[in-house]
Design a protein around this motif. Sequence first.
Motif, PDB file in Angstrom:
ATOM      1  N   ILE A  74      -6.530  78.232  32.483  1.00  0.00           N
ATOM      2  CA  ILE A  74      -6.785  78.276  31.237  1.00  0.00           C
ATOM      3  C   ILE A  74      -6.086  77.312  30.537  1.00  0.00           C
ATOM      4  O   ILE A  74      -6.810  76.680  29.414  1.00  0.00           O
ATOM      5  CB  ILE A  74      -6.229  79.795  30.784  1.00  0.00           C
ATOM      6  N   MET A  87     -16.037  77.861  35.565  1.00  0.00           N
ATOM      7  CA  MET A  87     -14.850  79.002  35.851  1.00  0.00           C
ATOM      8  C   MET A  87     -14.336  78.994  37.363  1.00  0.00           C
ATOM      9  O   MET A  87     -13.233  79.538  37.530  1.00  0.00           O
ATOM     10  CB  MET A  87     -15.334  80.340  35.472  1.00  0.00           C
ATOM     11  N   SER A 101      -3.664  80.350  37.517  1.00  0.00           N
ATOM     12  CA  SER A 101      -2.648  80.308  36.524  1.00  0.00           C
ATOM     13  C   SER A 101      -2.768  78.938  35.699  1.00  0.00           C
ATOM     14  O   SER A 101      -2.163  78.875  34.657  1.00  0.00           O
ATOM     15  CB  SER A 101      -1.293  80.371  37.296  1.00  0.00           C
ATOM     16  N   PHE A 123      -8.646  74.608  30.573  1.00  0.00           N
ATOM     17  CA  PHE A 123      -9.641  74.619  29.580  1.00  0.00           C
ATOM     18  C   PHE A 123      -9.044  73.963  28.139  1.00  0.00           C
ATOM     19  O   PHE A 123      -9.911  73.320  27.458  1.00  0.00           O
ATOM     20  CB  PHE A 123     -10.023  76.247  29.381  1.00  0.00           C
ATOM     21  N   MET A 124      -7.959  74.470  27.836  1.00  0.00           N
ATOM     22  CA  MET A 124      -7.301  73.992  26.434  1.00  0.00           C
ATOM     23  C   MET A 124      -7.192  72.579  26.342  1.00  0.00           C
ATOM     24  O   MET A 124      -7.625  71.974  25.575  1.00  0.00           O
ATOM     25  CB  MET A 124      -5.999  74.720  26.441  1.00  0.00           C
TER      26      MET A 124
END
Lengths: 380, 563
Positions: free
Chosen positions: B494, B299, B491, B497-498
């Motif tokens: 995420i 993360m 920003s 991650f996708m």
Amino acid sequence: MNATTLPLPVATAALGTADDRVRLFSRLGWTAIGIAVVLIAVVVPLMALVAPDGSALHLSSYALTLVGKILCYAICAVALDLVWGYCGILSLGHGLFFALGGYAIGMYLMRAIGHDGVYKSDLPDFMVFLDWKAYPWYWAFTDHFWYCALLVVLVPGVLAFVFGYFAFRSRIKGVYLSIITQALTYAAMLLFFRNDTGFGGNNGFTDFKRILGFDIYAQGTRVALFVLSGLTLVGVLILCRYLVTSKLGRVVTAIRDAESRVMFCGYDPKAFKLFVWTLSAVICGIAGALYVPQVGIINPSEMAPQNSIEMVIWVATGGRGTLFGPVIGAFVVNLAKSVFTMIAPEYWLFFLGAIFVGVTLFLPQGIVGLFRRRRGGGAA
Amino acid sequence: MAMPAGIAKPGAPAGPLMWRSAFSACSWREWLVVVVALALLLALVAPAFAVTADDLKPLASDDFADKATAVDTLMSAPDERVAAILAAMGSDQLFFTDETHFYIGDGTTYVDAITGAKAEPKADALKPVEINNRVRGKIDSAQSALALLSPDRGVRSKAIETLAGSPDPALAKLVDAAVAKETDPALKARLELVQAAFALKSDNPATRLAAIKALGRSENPQTRLLLLPFVQKNADGSFVEPDADTRAAAQTSLDAIDRSQKKGELLGALFSGVSLGSILLLVALGLAITYGLMGVINMAHGEFLMIGAYATYVVQGIFRSHFPGAENWYLVAAIPAAFLASAIIGAVLERTVIRFLYGRPLETLLATFGISLLLIQASRTIFGAQNVEVANPSWMSGGIEVLPNLILPWNRIYIIAFSAIVVALVWAILNLTRLGLFVRAVTQNRAMAGCVGVRTPRIDMLAFAIGAGIAGLGGVALSQISNVGPDMGQSYIIDSFMVVVLGGVGQLAGTIVGALGLGIVSKFLEPFSGAVLAKIIVLVFIILFIQRRPQGMFALKGRSAEA
């Protein structure tokens, strides 16, 4: 990767002989619950309403709101513990369900403002501002409290059910699931930030006036909301404890520890996971609905991924898989937060980050685990 | 719960931006005036005092129509005095005392408008020549027409663009002259289109038809507006243009312009998609390596981006204070610096925190999130909460114009090339070096690799450091196109991650296809649905996609897949 190998106390408890059911709570547990109920339902109302201003016993409305807020957080923490501690599903998106519950009750609160808004219009101020002429269809019936109360349960519940159905069906688990729940709440946040979505955009809902006819800022209303939150927390604790000590709870715990093995034994993990997941989301929604009238605002930043992760850290700090622990964790972390943001706001993030790292490294079973270790590692 | 959302800052940079554009517009006009004046001095053999007092007389009247005619009269014989008078009028610096005496001045010094000689009119008798928007438009196009004769290619190009938007028949002669003089083929072609636009207003139908056909070759969206009146209907249903042939030709030309515009938009969306994808790729590459290797989603990965970007900022500062001459090349030095800064911090974190959490992926998720909070707050403490300014080197600003409505900025092109190079390097490291062999071995089967003598903890550390370093490189790239601030990493994280979820575990090809696919799909969706809905659609698509392929697009096959 899927199997967590932490030897959690409840797992050992659940492995007892098949017919003797684990007691709901120990004698100590029941005493604690009794004391909590008396504190919440008798002592606090007396301190807030009867004790005169300025006396040492008087509870200010600031303190009342702060503790009431943390009670709502604690409900979330228990709900999260149910899925993470007992079912091994780490959700990084529970803030979404919390916020949806809040928005559902917020719709009613906005309608309850009536003509007392800035623009003295039939519509909420933000709609007047956007030059909307009528309520969008999804605002229908929201002037009825009970309909909104139903939405508080239904909206998070249905969303969790649909999402969970697809996620568990394709056996998404572990880190994957966490990431996708995080993306879910992130996407929802972006959606709610838009003015066109019809929920007040950036500013969300605020400036509430009354709930069920009572002035929302009156001390009496605040106390009532506080008591309601506290009793809900106690109820949720008992319900969750009942669930995890039941037969269903044992299967759920087994899924956490070895999902494949449960499957080979003839159970369908999907249904169990889906049930626990949806229930947890609904509880979170209820917590959100209790939270919003107390703090007087709901906006999309409640859906920010960071908020959801903070919920997880309450559970981790208190001790996951213990139900009591998350309540303690929610109180410890949030009280620390209010202290820090008052004295040294710039160090709060350092502290929070340190909790994340420290708890995972040194306190894998949280504060509750610490006490248990000291007592020699007995079962609950 | 009351943490501020890092998103609600629309319009924050609007203030400085508006100032900047106002400033450049102002200086552009002054600059143009100077260039025009110089150009005319050099290019035209100016007859002395071609401007007569009679020409200027209407300017003293109150009738704006008279003033507009006066501008046309002046433009019939342009020289440097005309340029000076028009420029003064356009910037409200033309004054008169009576119908025959005109002065140009800034309030303290004055020159006679006709002769250009120094003059000292009585200050209280001076009246400004007032203009309205119509006259101002006339002056602007007149100035553009004058600029057509400038020796500077850029000035001419700009002037052609202005004229193409609002052709004024009074200037047709000047444009004809300019076409004859123009030597640059690209500009000549554009000028001929402007000529055609003038010809559209001609009374001769044959001239008009030829002009319409010529305009169809234009790919400039502005010419569309010129052609539209030929196919529109009057209120009573009759066509504005009575001649059917001309109408048909206009329609054909319009269709051609629309087609080329569509092409431009499509290519533009594709380009920005690839550009977004290449950034996602830089972010996701390191993430995919560590995830494939350790089963851990880091993360704090976004914060390695931030470290890389701040490293760029620091290197820029060092170059500014120590090597001012080489400031343009700070970026070259920033690349290794950013890589090392991120990689070292990554290695330290792996040694001190992450290695204690192996086998507990969910806890690692939390710990790395805590680390990201620590890093964000640390950078806030060190560099301040405000965004810092990282300048584009001069060789990165500007762009190439592929089509009239499609300009590809250099910085984006460099970033695409940069990420291609990084991908190639990562591929080479993974497939051609001994370290890469070990990394692949540990990814496929940790226990077995350990058994045959691979020191897995060391591999973990190195791989983690490389992953963090690549993110640092991504930070260098990001610093060139977006704000550099403490929470910039959040920003992109995420989305990346996708990419990893979509692309599959530890698969270079999967990451590349995932990143580019995600970038292109979101950019193609954006025009229809807006950026936010595009994000949501993409997310729903990914959730549905995982239903079909739970292990991503490029799943490991065989026995190692269940590891």
